[in-house]
Design an enzyme around this catalytic site. Structure first.
Site, PDB file in Angstrom:
ATOM      1  N   ASP A  71      44.905 -45.200  12.931  1.00 34.69           N
ATOM      2  CA  ASP A  71      46.241 -45.141  13.526  1.00 34.69           C
ATOM      3  C   ASP A  71      46.791 -43.723  13.483  1.00 34.69           C
ATOM      4  O   ASP A  71      46.399 -42.905  12.645  1.00 34.69           O
ATOM      5  CB  ASP A  71      47.204 -46.111  12.832  1.00 34.69           C
ATOM      6  CG  ASP A  71      47.395 -45.809  11.355  1.00 34.69           C
ATOM      7  OD1 ASP A  71      46.389 -45.543  10.667  1.00 34.69           O
ATOM      8  OD2 ASP A  71      48.543 -45.839  10.864  1.00 34.69           O
ATOM      9  N   GLU A  81      48.010 -46.739   8.030  1.00 33.81           N
ATOM     10  CA  GLU A  81      48.253 -45.705   7.027  1.00 33.81           C
ATOM     11  C   GLU A  81      49.525 -44.941   7.327  1.00 33.81           C
ATOM     12  O   GLU A  81      50.255 -44.552   6.412  1.00 33.81           O
ATOM     13  CB  GLU A  81      47.066 -44.740   6.968  1.00 33.81           C
ATOM     14  CG  GLU A  81      47.044 -43.850   5.716  1.00 33.81           C
ATOM     15  CD  GLU A  81      47.882 -42.580   5.835  1.00 33.81           C
ATOM     16  OE1 GLU A  81      48.192 -41.966   4.800  1.00 33.81           O
ATOM     17  OE2 GLU A  81      48.223 -42.189   6.971  1.00 33.81           O
TER      18      GLU A  81
END
Length: 378
Positions: free
Chosen positions: A70, A135
């Site tokens: 991500d 994250e």
């Protein structure tokens, strides 16, 4: 000119708009490459987050690469020189959201493992990949959940490189061998609302709190140690009042955060803050968010291997630092193994025109491969 394997994979990953918690097919790309190398793949989906755990081998030690697919949002597109999800090379730099944080690292990890296994198909130990799409966001359904699942079945990572962008000037000049812990307090001090002209009929919670807040802000929590600076107490947000200049507020809200060394732990911080607030006879509610414990890898085979691997590429050893924010390394460290962070230069992360030097991707791949050779080559 044909792109190198690491550059081609980095471009493919960057082209996918994997804004937290979306993965946008990035993990499928990695899984396909790892399956071809004989990795067993376990996809773990928790709520809106996609994760996978991959492992090749069943012997100890278990070495793993960890990272995230991500990325943070691109922000205002008109501020970018090139479209953020169209990887573009300008003057030797690969531009695109996630180039440095951390799709470049992911590409380097995969290619390094491909090269290592080609040379050492019967390597010692086991190799793992722990990859998440959560994250940059709330980090509640990502690495921490995978770690919990692995620990429940007794599958603990012995050594781990997290591919966070640790470098400052040149790739590999800094290796993070630890991180500070983080804890956030949301404090609400209660008073009695009233008219500012009649303070005797009210109780101003801002006034009541100032001495306690000042004491917390000026406390020496610890002196730090050889690896960590002293603990830092900071207030990022305060609020009170209705917006009217003639109303004494009924509540005072203060949010504070401590970044703490291995000299402290969550319980000690909670106790000391509570004692300070109680000493000032405040009527308050306090909610804690435990963001992560500090971790440190001060010695061990992993640190030796990474330092040697970097020196073989850069002809100089990296600095070992624990500065910066938190990372998913804090969750992996709960397994009791050695954890370090090694990745690209962090000068442009989370910014418009995020980029990574193309040559640095090649060097980072070499560093990762050299680390594997030091640890697992027969």
């Amino acid at each position: 000119m044909t792109d190198s394997p690491v550059l081609a994979l980095a471009k493919d990953l960057i082209s996918r708009q994997s804004v937290t918690p979306e993965d946008a097919g990035c993990q499928d790309l990695m899984i396909e490459r790892l399956k071809a190398l004989g990795f067993e793949i376990e996809v773990m989906v928790f709520e809106d987050t996609t994760n996978f755990w991959a492992r090749r081998g069943n012997e100890a030690p278990l070495f793993a690469f960890a990272g995230h697919t991500d990325v943070v949002p691109a922000g205002k597109l008109e501020q970018w020189d090139t479209p953020p999800f169209e990887p573009t090379i300008i003057d030797g730099y690969l531009h695109g959201r996630g180039a440095a944080d951390m799709k470049g690292s992911l590409a380097a990890m995969v290619v390094a493992v491909e090269r290592f296994i080609a040379e050492h198909p019967d390597h010692k130990g086991s190799i793992g990949f722990l990859i998440t799409s959560d994250e940059e966001g709330p980090f509640i359904n990502g690495t921490v959940r995978v770690v919990e699942a692995l620990m429940e079945r007794g599958e603990n990572i012995d050594m781990c490189i997290v591919g966070e962008p640790s470098s400052t000037e040149i790739v590999g000049d800094v290796v993070k061998n630890g991180r500070r812990g983080s804890i956030t307090g949301d404090l609400t001090v209660k008073g009695t609302q009233g008219h500012v002209a009649y303070p005797h009929l009210a109780n101003n919670p801002v006034h009541a709190s100032l001495l306690a807040i000042h004491e917390l802000a000026t406390t020496e929590w610890d002196k730090g140690n050889d690896y960590f600076p002293p603990t830092s107490f900071q207030i990022p947000n305060v609020s009170a009042g209705t917006g009217a200049s003639n109303v004494i507020p009924g509540e005072f809200n203060v949010q504070f955060n401590l970044r703490f060394s291995t000299e402290l732990n969550n319980d000690t911080i909670v106790q000391r803050v509570t004692e300070t607030l109680d000493k000032h006879d405040l009527n308050y509610d306090l909610h804690w968010t435990f963001n992560g414990d500090p971790f440190l890898t001060d010695t061990g085979a992993l640190l030796d291997a990474v330092v040697a691997a970097v020196a073989e590429v850069n002809n100089t050893k990296p600095a070992l630092l624990t500065t910066g924010g938190t990372s998913d390394g804090r969750f992996i460290a709960r397994m009791g193994g050695q954890v370090v962070e090694l990745g690209p230069v962090n000068a442009t992360i989370h910014k418009v025109n995020e980029c990574v030097k193309v040559d640095d991707l090649e060097k980072l791949t070499d560093m990762y491969e050299n680390t594997l050779k030091h640890l697992l080559a027969k």
